[in-house]
Scaffold this motif. Structure first.
Motif, PDB file in Angstrom:
ATOM      1  N   UNK A  35       5.497   5.835   2.417  1.00  0.00           N
ATOM      2  CA  UNK A  35       5.947   5.336   3.718  1.00  0.00           C
ATOM      3  C   UNK A  35       5.404   3.939   3.964  1.00  0.00           C
ATOM      4  N   UNK A  36       6.078   3.265   4.880  1.00  0.00           N
ATOM      5  CA  UNK A  36       5.779   1.845   5.130  1.00  0.00           C
ATOM      6  C   UNK A  36       4.683   1.730   6.191  1.00  0.00           C
ATOM      7  N   UNK A  37       3.768   0.775   6.011  1.00  0.00           N
ATOM      8  CA  UNK A  37       2.721   0.568   7.015  1.00  0.00           C
ATOM      9  C   UNK A  37       2.487  -0.910   7.219  1.00  0.00           C
ATOM     10  N   UNK A  38       2.022  -1.275   8.406  1.00  0.00           N
ATOM     11  CA  UNK A  38       1.576  -2.650   8.663  1.00  0.00           C
ATOM     12  C   UNK A  38       0.108  -2.582   9.025  1.00  0.00           C
ATOM     13  N   UNK A  39      -0.667  -3.511   8.514  1.00  0.00           N
ATOM     14  CA  UNK A  39      -2.108  -3.505   8.785  1.00  0.00           C
ATOM     15  C   UNK A  39      -2.531  -4.898   9.235  1.00  0.00           C
ATOM     16  N   UNK A  40      -3.254  -4.982  10.354  1.00  0.00           N
ATOM     17  CA  UNK A  40      -3.700  -6.299  10.813  1.00  0.00           C
ATOM     18  C   UNK A  40      -4.893  -6.801   9.992  1.00  0.00           C
ATOM     19  N   UNK A  41      -5.112  -8.087  10.039  1.00  0.00           N
ATOM     20  CA  UNK A  41      -6.255  -8.708   9.361  1.00  0.00           C
ATOM     21  C   UNK A  41      -7.551  -8.044   9.820  1.00  0.00           C
ATOM     22  N   UNK A  42      -8.437  -7.786   8.894  1.00  0.00           N
ATOM     23  CA  UNK A  42      -9.751  -7.239   9.231  1.00  0.00           C
ATOM     24  C   UNK A  42      -9.837  -5.733   9.071  1.00  0.00           C
ATOM     25  N   UNK A  43      -8.707  -5.044   9.094  1.00  0.00           N
ATOM     26  CA  UNK A  43      -8.698  -3.575   8.981  1.00  0.00           C
ATOM     27  C   UNK A  43      -9.063  -3.142   7.550  1.00  0.00           C
ATOM     28  N   UNK A  44      -9.822  -2.047   7.430  1.00  0.00           N
ATOM     29  CA  UNK A  44     -10.139  -1.520   6.092  1.00  0.00           C
ATOM     30  C   UNK A  44      -9.080  -0.492   5.670  1.00  0.00           C
ATOM     31  N   UNK A  45      -8.598  -0.623   4.440  1.00  0.00           N
ATOM     32  CA  UNK A  45      -7.645   0.378   3.916  1.00  0.00           C
ATOM     33  C   UNK A  45      -8.402   1.608   3.453  1.00  0.00           C
ATOM     34  N   UNK A  46      -9.568   1.372   2.862  1.00  0.00           N
ATOM     35  CA  UNK A  46     -10.444   2.495   2.501  1.00  0.00           C
ATOM     36  C   UNK A  46     -11.862   1.997   2.279  1.00  0.00           C
ATOM     37  N   UNK A  47     -12.787   2.956   2.243  1.00  0.00           N
ATOM     38  CA  UNK A  47     -14.198   2.635   2.060  1.00  0.00           C
ATOM     39  C   UNK A  47     -14.736   3.317   0.811  1.00  0.00           C
ATOM     40  N   UNK A  48     -15.666   2.639   0.149  1.00  0.00           N
ATOM     41  CA  UNK A  48     -16.334   3.193  -1.029  1.00  0.00           C
ATOM     42  C   UNK A  48     -16.863   4.599  -0.721  1.00  0.00           C
ATOM     43  N   UNK A  49     -16.655   5.520  -1.644  1.00  0.00           N
ATOM     44  CA  UNK A  49     -17.226   6.861  -1.499  1.00  0.00           C
ATOM     45  C   UNK A  49     -16.289   7.866  -0.853  1.00  0.00           C
ATOM     46  N   UNK A  50     -15.224   7.391  -0.186  1.00  0.00           N
ATOM     47  CA  UNK A  50     -14.296   8.320   0.470  1.00  0.00           C
ATOM     48  C   UNK A  50     -13.296   8.872  -0.551  1.00  0.00           C
ATOM     49  N   UNK A  51     -12.650   9.990  -0.185  1.00  0.00           N
ATOM     50  CA  UNK A  51     -11.683  10.612  -1.107  1.00  0.00           C
ATOM     51  C   UNK A  51     -10.463   9.704  -1.287  1.00  0.00           C
ATOM     52  N   UNK A  52     -10.070   9.503  -2.545  1.00  0.00           N
ATOM     53  CA  UNK A  52      -8.926   8.624  -2.846  1.00  0.00           C
ATOM     54  C   UNK A  52      -7.646   9.447  -2.850  1.00  0.00           C
ATOM     55  N   UNK A  53      -7.143   9.745  -1.661  1.00  0.00           N
ATOM     56  CA  UNK A  53      -5.970  10.606  -1.549  1.00  0.00           C
ATOM     57  C   UNK A  53      -4.701   9.822  -1.265  1.00  0.00           C
ATOM     58  N   UNK A  54      -4.759   8.519  -1.349  1.00  0.00           N
ATOM     59  CA  UNK A  54      -3.579   7.671  -1.143  1.00  0.00           C
ATOM     60  C   UNK A  54      -3.852   6.352  -1.853  1.00  0.00           C
ATOM     61  N   UNK A  55      -2.807   5.580  -2.069  1.00  0.00           N
ATOM     62  CA  UNK A  55      -2.999   4.212  -2.541  1.00  0.00           C
ATOM     63  C   UNK A  55      -1.871   3.353  -1.998  1.00  0.00           C
ATOM     64  N   UNK A  56      -1.965   2.052  -2.198  1.00  0.00           N
ATOM     65  CA  UNK A  56      -1.005   1.148  -1.567  1.00  0.00           C
ATOM     66  C   UNK A  56      -0.358   0.206  -2.577  1.00  0.00           C
ATOM     67  N   UNK A  57       0.860  -0.196  -2.245  1.00  0.00           N
ATOM     68  CA  UNK A  57       1.507  -1.314  -2.950  1.00  0.00           C
ATOM     69  C   UNK A  57       1.754  -2.377  -1.883  1.00  0.00           C
ATOM     70  N   UNK A  58       1.287  -3.607  -2.157  1.00  0.00           N
ATOM     71  CA  UNK A  58       1.414  -4.657  -1.137  1.00  0.00           C
ATOM     72  C   UNK A  58       2.821  -5.264  -1.196  1.00  0.00           C
ATOM     73  N   UNK A  59       3.471  -5.298  -0.031  1.00  0.00           N
ATOM     74  CA  UNK A  59       4.780  -5.956   0.058  1.00  0.00           C
ATOM     75  C   UNK A  59       4.549  -7.421   0.445  1.00  0.00           C
ATOM     76  N   UNK A  60       3.695  -7.650   1.431  1.00  0.00           N
ATOM     77  CA  UNK A  60       3.290  -9.020   1.765  1.00  0.00           C
ATOM     78  C   UNK A  60       1.883  -8.964   2.335  1.00  0.00           C
TER      79      UNK A  60
END
Ligand SMILES: Cc1cc2nc3c(=O)[nH]c(=O)nc-3n(C[C@H](O)[C@H](O)[C@H](O)COP(=O)(O)OP(=O)(O)OC[C@H]3O[C@@H](n4cnc5c(N)ncnc54)[C@H](O)[C@@H]3O)c2cc1C
Ligand code: FES
Lengths: 291, 168
Positions: free
Chosen positions: B34-59
């Motif tokens: 699914x599509x998402x928008x993320x503002x500058x400064x937001x964390x997509x994930x943090x070290x140590x957390x479960x890797x249950x998703x990943x991202x492909x950057x559109x822009x």
């Protein structure tokens, strides 16, 4: 490689009565700091004449009296009149002595020598410039030449990798080039720093994403040898032809005119039939030990 | 709604990650995207957390960071349009090894990795295609890390000074 219009090759110089082993005296006009260990020197002939014409990619032998002589590429505009420009990184005895020169000081100049970037082959096609560190200096004349006659060329892409943000060369020019519609400029650094929001990673990563017209584009690469090797391989992976990729080689030099053999690299004499080579001409030597 | 799905589909299928995939495999990926928008400064994930998703950057741009005591988040690499952010989702223990922070506002395709892992187990052909692509991401990053380690643009004299200091 045939000389660019306006350039004078070694044979012409000897025929014209110029001894390529005798330096012409230039005076330092200005020295500008590019970053903590790199500076650009502007020179004019002490005899009041014009600097020698040159083609993008050629080098001069610069002589600091009593210290030594080194090869340095010309980093100025090959088309416009103006002082001779060299961008130099302080690494040792001679380059450090050059950094201490002041306006009015004298320096000996022999050249220009060597082959040049094949800018004429790029007419009507895309130009991809891949530079690493001080390797942007020998490529700057290409950028001047292309932007000075923009309509003759296709898309122009500059991919530049530096060690860290504060070591990026020609920062103001890069911004201006990138801000114009003339050129796609992509800069990456090996190590980021606080406040840097640009790209972090190696220059080969930029090649992977670069907008390339694989069929016609010409690629010019300059930087440390390993960087050139990996960059050429990445361009080949992107579908570019070997005979459209050019690299600029460096070896220690003495005479600069093919007499002493000091710069020999396999069967190549870098000062005479280089420093600019077509990639398929030099590929078998790149990365080989003890050439 | 139709438009949104079409945009998602074209964004996902245009990514280098999807190049060469069979149609059936593309459909599996699309069902997990699914599509998402993320503002500058937001964390997509943090070290140590479960890797249950990943991202492909559109822009936009994302920085991979390591948090270092007294030095804060150190950026080690950036990812741009077309890049995959997150490769730990396929490799046990499926835990993030870095922080990922948005450096320039992003449009992303986010992938449900937990579901994709199940598909990988159920269909080895699909699993192999995913392993191939994640191995490619890892190999590119390893090559890049090796080149960065060589410090190619470093001043040879600085290197010599460091070496001398160490020997002394
Ligand atoms: C065709 C050609 C064009 C060149 N163009 C430029 C240019 O535009 N700008 C520029 O700054 N330099 C350029 N160079 C490199 C320049 O010639 C050398 O940096 C210079 O000879 C070093 O002299 P030095 O007396 O200061 O250093 P030295 O005292 O001879 O050496 C000091 C240290 O620097 C290392 N070193 C020497 N040469 C190089 C080199 N080429 N690359 C990396 N490390 C080196 C030595 O191994 C040693 O560790 C070019 C070289 C060639 C062959
Ligand atoms: S430097 Fe003398 S032959 Fe090249």
């Amino acid at each position: 490689m045939s000389p660019e219009p306006g350039s004078i090759n070694l044979t012409d110089r000897i025929r014209g009565g110029v001894d390529p082993m005798v330096p012409r005296i230039y005076n330092v006009e200005r020295i500008r700091r590019n970053n903590h260990d790199t500076f650009t020197m502007e020179l004019n002939p002490a005899d009041g004449g014009n600097p020698e014409p040159f083609s993008a990619g050629q080098f001069n032998m610069l002589y600091i009296f009593g210290v030594g002589e080194i090869p340095v590429s010309i980093s100025g505009d090959p088309v416009q009149d103006g002082p001779l420009m060299h961008t130099i990184r302080e690494v040792g005895t001679v380059t450090r002595a050059m950094a201490r020169l002041k306006p009015g000081d004298s320096i000996g100049v022999r050249g220009p020598f060597g082959s040049h970037w094949p800018v004429e082959l790029a007419v009507g096609t895309d130009v991809v410039i891949v530079a690493g560190g001080i390797g942007l200096a020998p490529l700057r004349p290409v950028i001047y030449q292309v932007t000075g006659n923009r309509s003759r060329y296709g898309r122009m892409v500059l991919l530049y990798g530096a060690r860290a943000p504060k070591e990026i060369l020609y920062q103001r020019q890069l911004k201006a080039w990138g801000g114009s519609f003339d050129m796609d400029v992509h800069v990456t650094v090996d190590r980021g720093e606080r406040g840097w929001n640009g790209e972090i990673g190696v220059v080969t990563g930029l090649i992977r994403r670069a907008p390339l017209d694989r069929s016609g584009a010409i690629a010019l690469i300059c930087g440390p040898e390993i960087m050139m090797r990996f960059s050429a391989q990445e361009l080949l992976r992107r579908g570019m032809d070997k005979d459209r990729i050019y690299v600029s080689m460096e070896r220690n030099m003495k005479c600069g005119v093919g007499l002493c053999g000091h710069c020999q690299y396999g069967a190549k004499i870098i000062c005479k039939d280089g420093p600019v080579y077509r990639y398929d001409d030099i590929e078998s030597l790149l990365g080989r030990r003890e050439v | 709604m139709g438009d949104t799905l079409e945009t998602l589909k074209s964004d996902l299928f245009a990514a280098p990650f999807c190049e060469g995939l069979e149609d059936t495999h593309l459909e599996v990926l699309l069902a997990c995207a699914h599509e998402e928008r993320m503002p500058k400064g937001r964390f997509l994930f943090h070290e140590g957390a479960a890797a249950d998703y990943f991202y492909i950057i559109v822009s936009g741009r994302v920085g991979l960071e390591l948090n270092c005591p007294n030095r804060g988040g150190l950026s080690i690499q950036t990812c741009d349009a077309g890049d995959v952010v997150g490769s730990s989702w396929l490799i046990p223990p499926c835990i993030w090894r870095f922080d990922a922070r948005v450096l320039e506002e992003c449009r992303l395709v986010s992938m449900d990795a937990a579901v994709l892992r199940e598909h990988c187990k159920a269909d080895p052909t699909f699993g192999y295609a995913m392993v191939e692509r994640i191995a490619q991401v890892k190999a590119e990053r390893l090559d890049a890390a090796r080149l960065q380690l060589l410090d190619l643009y470093g001043n040879p004299e600085e290197g010599r000074h460091v070496a001398r200091t160490r020997i002394d």
